[in-house]
Enzyme design. Structure first.
Site, PDB file in Angstrom:
ATOM      1  N   GLY A  49     -27.243  12.491  53.876  1.00  0.00           N
ATOM      2  CA  GLY A  49     -27.585  11.652  52.727  1.00  0.00           C
ATOM      3  C   GLY A  49     -27.008  12.331  51.486  1.00  0.00           C
ATOM      4  O   GLY A  49     -27.195  13.541  51.291  1.00  0.00           O
ATOM      5  N   ALA A  50     -26.335  11.528  50.659  1.00  0.00           N
ATOM      6  CA  ALA A  50     -25.547  12.101  49.561  1.00  0.00           C
ATOM      7  C   ALA A  50     -26.347  13.056  48.652  1.00  0.00           C
ATOM      8  O   ALA A  50     -25.923  14.203  48.436  1.00  0.00           O
ATOM      9  CB  ALA A  50     -24.897  10.972  48.765  1.00  0.00           C
ATOM     10  N   ARG A  89     -18.466  18.379  54.148  1.00  0.00           N
ATOM     11  CA  ARG A  89     -18.360  16.935  54.431  1.00  0.00           C
ATOM     12  C   ARG A  89     -17.523  16.318  53.298  1.00  0.00           C
ATOM     13  O   ARG A  89     -17.669  16.713  52.141  1.00  0.00           O
ATOM     14  CB  ARG A  89     -19.740  16.254  54.516  1.00  0.00           C
ATOM     15  CG  ARG A  89     -20.471  16.604  55.818  1.00  0.00           C
ATOM     16  CD  ARG A  89     -21.666  15.721  56.081  1.00  0.00           C
ATOM     17  NE  ARG A  89     -21.301  14.396  56.576  1.00  0.00           N
ATOM     18  CZ  ARG A  89     -22.189  13.409  56.729  1.00  0.00           C
ATOM     19  NH1 ARG A  89     -23.466  13.595  56.428  1.00  0.00           N
ATOM     20  NH2 ARG A  89     -21.804  12.222  57.182  1.00  0.00           N
ATOM     21  N   ASP A 240     -22.424   6.710  49.195  1.00  0.00           N
ATOM     22  CA  ASP A 240     -21.976   8.110  49.163  1.00  0.00           C
ATOM     23  C   ASP A 240     -21.000   8.364  48.037  1.00  0.00           C
ATOM     24  O   ASP A 240     -20.794   9.499  47.628  1.00  0.00           O
ATOM     25  CB  ASP A 240     -21.332   8.481  50.503  1.00  0.00           C
ATOM     26  CG  ASP A 240     -22.423   8.620  51.550  1.00  0.00           C
ATOM     27  OD1 ASP A 240     -22.865   7.574  52.069  1.00  0.00           O
ATOM     28  OD2 ASP A 240     -22.868   9.755  51.796  1.00  0.00           O
ATOM     29  N   LYS A 251     -22.325   4.128  54.653  1.00  0.00           N
ATOM     30  CA  LYS A 251     -22.281   4.269  56.111  1.00  0.00           C
ATOM     31  C   LYS A 251     -21.508   3.128  56.771  1.00  0.00           C
ATOM     32  O   LYS A 251     -21.611   1.967  56.369  1.00  0.00           O
ATOM     33  CB  LYS A 251     -23.720   4.338  56.630  1.00  0.00           C
ATOM     34  CG  LYS A 251     -23.900   4.537  58.104  1.00  0.00           C
ATOM     35  CD  LYS A 251     -23.156   5.724  58.666  1.00  0.00           C
ATOM     36  CE  LYS A 251     -23.426   7.032  57.936  1.00  0.00           C
ATOM     37  NZ  LYS A 251     -22.425   8.086  58.260  1.00  0.00           N
TER      38      LYS A 251
HETATM   39  O1  MRU Z   1     -23.814  10.228  57.282  1.00  0.00           O
HETATM   40  P1  MRU Z   1     -25.008  10.212  56.394  1.00  0.00           P
HETATM   41  O2  MRU Z   1     -26.297  10.064  57.135  1.00  0.00           O
HETATM   42  O3  MRU Z   1     -25.025  11.384  55.433  1.00  0.00           O
HETATM   43  O4  MRU Z   1     -24.819   8.893  55.516  1.00  0.00           O
HETATM   44  C1  MRU Z   1     -25.788   8.564  54.573  1.00  0.00           C
HETATM   45  C2  MRU Z   1     -25.549   7.280  53.864  1.00  0.00           C
HETATM   46  O5  MRU Z   1     -24.604   6.578  54.130  1.00  0.00           O
HETATM   47  C3  MRU Z   1     -26.507   6.936  52.767  1.00  0.00           C
HETATM   48  O6  MRU Z   1     -26.588   5.557  52.614  1.00  0.00           O
HETATM   49  C4  MRU Z   1     -26.035   7.552  51.448  1.00  0.00           C
HETATM   50  O7  MRU Z   1     -25.705   8.902  51.590  1.00  0.00           O
HETATM   51  C5  MRU Z   1     -27.076   7.416  50.386  1.00  0.00           C
HETATM   52  S1  MRU Z   1     -28.508   8.461  50.651  1.00  0.00           S
HETATM   53  C6  MRU Z   1     -29.525   8.120  49.305  1.00  0.00           C
END
Ligand code: MRU
Length: 360
Positions: A49-50, A89, A240, A251
């Protein structure tokens, strides 16, 4: 608002996080004692999550400073730590934002250790307040739909996990939902499973359950059908990285939900803290790096088996090759509005500048 956070510090000034790979089956806490621990936690998606990736990277810098001082290492050690954290990442811009913040603070620091500790703590605290404010601005959108439906249930569809587990507390998309529920507005969330890592089924269902928000798990291909049958009032997702022109990386699979929402005249909202804005780029399609992860995340399905053990099951022939793109880009034209800590705006340069004039 909640009885737990996703990242916290210990009495001996180390860092602890929840191992999100084990949820919802086990609540395992992982201690991060070196910057390498932070790098691995981000890469392996112990944390994800970002905003949480950014916060973990910030504490990763603090841990690197601590190691450098305690072990009397050369300052180049810190440079290596920054390089490794930056490479952990590629898509969530919060990672780079947090590392830049830490670098900037350290560049003018007298006391390296205290400065790194305080700045990482501030990044965490600010994210909590930012997410709370996203909720303040998103709440009227849900209230409005509820009124239009004479108090009937507001059906909200989401993809992945942009809840508190992707942040520190509140979450981005969940903040308006939690606030709506607290006000007695009836909500129900359709949760996309979100293959291949299943952040929807594992994490969003877990946290909505803990907050007693009615929700239903669906496979990723169900949303379009629900929308065609009037079973979705709004879609809300996280991001993200959002560009100056309002293109949204999120995602993998988010784009398809936006297309279906457009075809069915259903509003498609994106909730984000300003730390997820990348005002240095315009086009999401050509300028956002899209993470590609190990193909085994697609080839295997992870979960708890009938013996109660965590297990991985092969779901294709042994020899099948898989592609595993982590994110896709939803063009601004498919986004109804962006919900930020400063208010709601159009997904466009003009919209973003109306709330964030400092980027003009
Ligand atoms: O691969 P991830 O689980 O890090 O992807 C997360 C997402 O796509 C979330 O929607 C995004 O990071 C926002 S979290 C507030």
């Amino acid at each position: 608002m909640s009885n737990f956070r996703t990242i916290w510090t210990t009495e001996d000034r180390y860092v602890e996080v929840i191992d999100q790979r084990m949820l919802p089956h086990e609540f395992v806490v992982v201690k991060l004692e070196t910057y390498e621990d932070a790098v691995e936690a981000i890469k392996d998606m112990v944390v994800r999550g970002a905003p949480l990736i950014g916060a973990t990277a910030a504490y990763g810098v603090y841990l690197a400073v601590r190691e450098m001082i305690e072990e009397e290492l050369d300052p180049s050690f810190l440079d290596h730590a920054f390089t490794a954290l930056r490479a952990s990442r590629p898509t969530a811009v919060n990672l780079f934002w947090a590392l830049d913040k830490m670098r900037e603070a350290l560049d003018s620091a007298d006391n390296f250790l205290e400065t790194a500790w305080e700045m990482a703590g501030r990044i965490v605290d600010e994210d909590i307040e930012t997410c709370r404010m996203i909720g303040d601005h998103g709440l009227p959108i849900i209230e409005e739909i509820s009124k239009r439906k004479n108090g009937d249930v507001v059906n909200i569809l989401t993809h992945c996990n942009a809840g508190m587990l992707g942040c520190i507390e509140w979450g981005t998309i969940t903040s308006p939902i939690y606030q709506a529920a607290q006000k007695g507005i009836k909500v129900h969330v359709w949760v996309d499973e979100t293959r291949p890592r299943n952040q929807g089924s594992n994490l969003t269902c877990y946290e909505l359950g803990r907050h007693e928000i009615p929700h239903t798990l669906i496979v990723d291909n169900t949303g379009g059908h629900l929308m065609q049958h009037g079973m979705v009032d709004m879609v809300i997702v996280g991001t993200d990285r959002t560009t100056r022109e309002g293109d949204v990386a999120n995602k993998i699979g988010t784009y398809l939900k936006a297309l279906a929402a457009k075809d069915n005249d259903i509003p498609f909202y994106v909730a984000l803290p300003s730390t997820t804005l990348d005002m240095s780029i315009r086009s999401g399609l050509t300028e956002i790096p899209i993470e590609e992860r190990n193909q085994d995340e697609v080839r295997y399905f992870n979960g708890k088996n009938s013996k109660g053990e965590m297990d991985a099951v092969l779901i294709c022939p042994e020899t099948t090759q898989a592609a595993n793109y982590g994110f896709d880009v939803t063009p601004a034209r498919l986004v109804t509005s962006l919900i930020t800590e400063r208010g709601v705006c159009d997904a466009s340069e003009a919209g973003l500048l109306s709330l964030f004039p400092e980027y003009a």
